[in-house]
Write an enzyme that holds these catalytic residues in place. Sequence first.
Site, PDB file in Angstrom:
ATOM      1  N   ASP A  78     -38.883 -36.791 -18.916  1.00 32.44           N
ATOM      2  CA  ASP A  78     -39.551 -36.550 -17.648  1.00 32.44           C
ATOM      3  C   ASP A  78     -38.936 -37.486 -16.609  1.00 32.44           C
ATOM      4  O   ASP A  78     -38.636 -38.643 -16.917  1.00 32.44           O
ATOM      5  CB  ASP A  78     -41.049 -36.835 -17.806  1.00 32.44           C
ATOM      6  CG  ASP A  78     -41.842 -36.489 -16.572  1.00 32.44           C
ATOM      7  OD1 ASP A  78     -42.161 -35.300 -16.394  1.00 32.44           O
ATOM      8  OD2 ASP A  78     -42.127 -37.415 -15.773  1.00 32.44           O
ATOM      9  N   ASN A  86     -38.050 -35.005  -3.900  1.00 34.74           N
ATOM     10  CA  ASN A  86     -38.285 -33.766  -3.147  1.00 34.74           C
ATOM     11  C   ASN A  86     -38.862 -34.053  -1.769  1.00 34.74           C
ATOM     12  O   ASN A  86     -38.455 -33.441  -0.779  1.00 34.74           O
ATOM     13  CB  ASN A  86     -39.244 -32.846  -3.915  1.00 34.74           C
ATOM     14  CG  ASN A  86     -38.562 -32.096  -5.038  1.00 34.74           C
ATOM     15  OD1 ASN A  86     -37.367 -31.835  -4.992  1.00 34.74           O
ATOM     16  ND2 ASN A  86     -39.320 -31.755  -6.061  1.00 34.74           N
ATOM     17  N   HIS A  91     -36.118 -30.172  -1.400  1.00 35.19           N
ATOM     18  CA  HIS A  91     -36.080 -29.524  -2.714  1.00 35.19           C
ATOM     19  C   HIS A  91     -34.661 -29.210  -3.180  1.00 35.19           C
ATOM     20  O   HIS A  91     -34.406 -29.141  -4.377  1.00 35.19           O
ATOM     21  CB  HIS A  91     -36.947 -28.263  -2.702  1.00 35.19           C
ATOM     22  CG  HIS A  91     -38.408 -28.580  -2.666  1.00 35.19           C
ATOM     23  ND1 HIS A  91     -39.130 -28.903  -3.789  1.00 35.19           N
ATOM     24  CD2 HIS A  91     -39.280 -28.660  -1.633  1.00 35.19           C
ATOM     25  CE1 HIS A  91     -40.379 -29.155  -3.458  1.00 35.19           C
ATOM     26  NE2 HIS A  91     -40.497 -29.011  -2.155  1.00 35.19           N
ATOM     27  N   ASP A  95     -33.328 -29.989  -6.773  1.00 32.53           N
ATOM     28  CA  ASP A  95     -32.688 -28.986  -7.629  1.00 32.53           C
ATOM     29  C   ASP A  95     -31.336 -29.484  -8.155  1.00 32.53           C
ATOM     30  O   ASP A  95     -31.012 -29.299  -9.325  1.00 32.53           O
ATOM     31  CB  ASP A  95     -32.490 -27.675  -6.860  1.00 32.53           C
ATOM     32  CG  ASP A  95     -33.798 -26.933  -6.602  1.00 32.53           C
ATOM     33  OD1 ASP A  95     -34.844 -27.339  -7.153  1.00 32.53           O
ATOM     34  OD2 ASP A  95     -33.763 -25.950  -5.836  1.00 32.53           O
ATOM     35  N   ASP A 121     -39.876 -31.029 -13.848  1.00 29.90           N
ATOM     36  CA  ASP A 121     -38.841 -32.025 -14.143  1.00 29.90           C
ATOM     37  C   ASP A 121     -38.936 -32.505 -15.597  1.00 29.90           C
ATOM     38  O   ASP A 121     -38.571 -33.624 -15.920  1.00 29.90           O
ATOM     39  CB  ASP A 121     -38.960 -33.210 -13.171  1.00 29.90           C
ATOM     40  CG  ASP A 121     -40.317 -33.895 -13.241  1.00 29.90           C
ATOM     41  OD1 ASP A 121     -41.323 -33.201 -13.457  1.00 29.90           O
ATOM     42  OD2 ASP A 121     -40.377 -35.122 -13.081  1.00 29.90           O
TER      43      ASP A 121
END
Length: 196
Positions: A78, A86, A91, A95, A121
């Site tokens: 994680d 973000n 974003h 990504d 994530d």
Amino acid sequence: DIWVRTDINFLIDPENGHLCAIWTLRDINTEVQKSLNLLQAAEYDELTGALNRASTTKQIQQTLEQNAQAQHALFILDVDNFKSLNDTYGHQAGDRFLTTLAKALRNCFRDNDIVGRIGGDEFFVLMKNVPSSTIVAEKATTLLGVSRVFCDEYPDLDLSISIGICLSPINGTDLDTLYANADKALYHAKRTGKNQ
């Protein structure tokens, strides 16, 4: 390389009784590529190229059932403070980060290990047939080092990776039990300082 279909039909000439063969060759490349693309879309996460959640869990369950006597390690990874990436950089940056992480995971593990994105994530990896827990610990240390490189691209965000690991069959023999135990280990890593 292209996909083709060959058909052979045998006919008897009614006039002379000779056996004749008609061989046809048909280009089916477009059809096969469409099918392969659909299969790819059904099994892989579109963003990262890792297996999607459904394919990941299916493959892990199959491995646990078919190779129950071997020792396997389930990793849950994680990203710590991912929301701040973000929120701060958008974003698209998030990504790109996830895509880089997925690629790093695939490069760190063997081709026959199972690497998948299970949501947001969070990633699963099943490291198959591990001879010792020492090798698992070394792999986790390697992952932390590799991830540090691209986490450091955002020094203002304190990004890192937390990892939870459990072993089959020691910590469970089915995915639900292993997931629960690895998840506990993950949250222990997060509560006690992250990046571990």
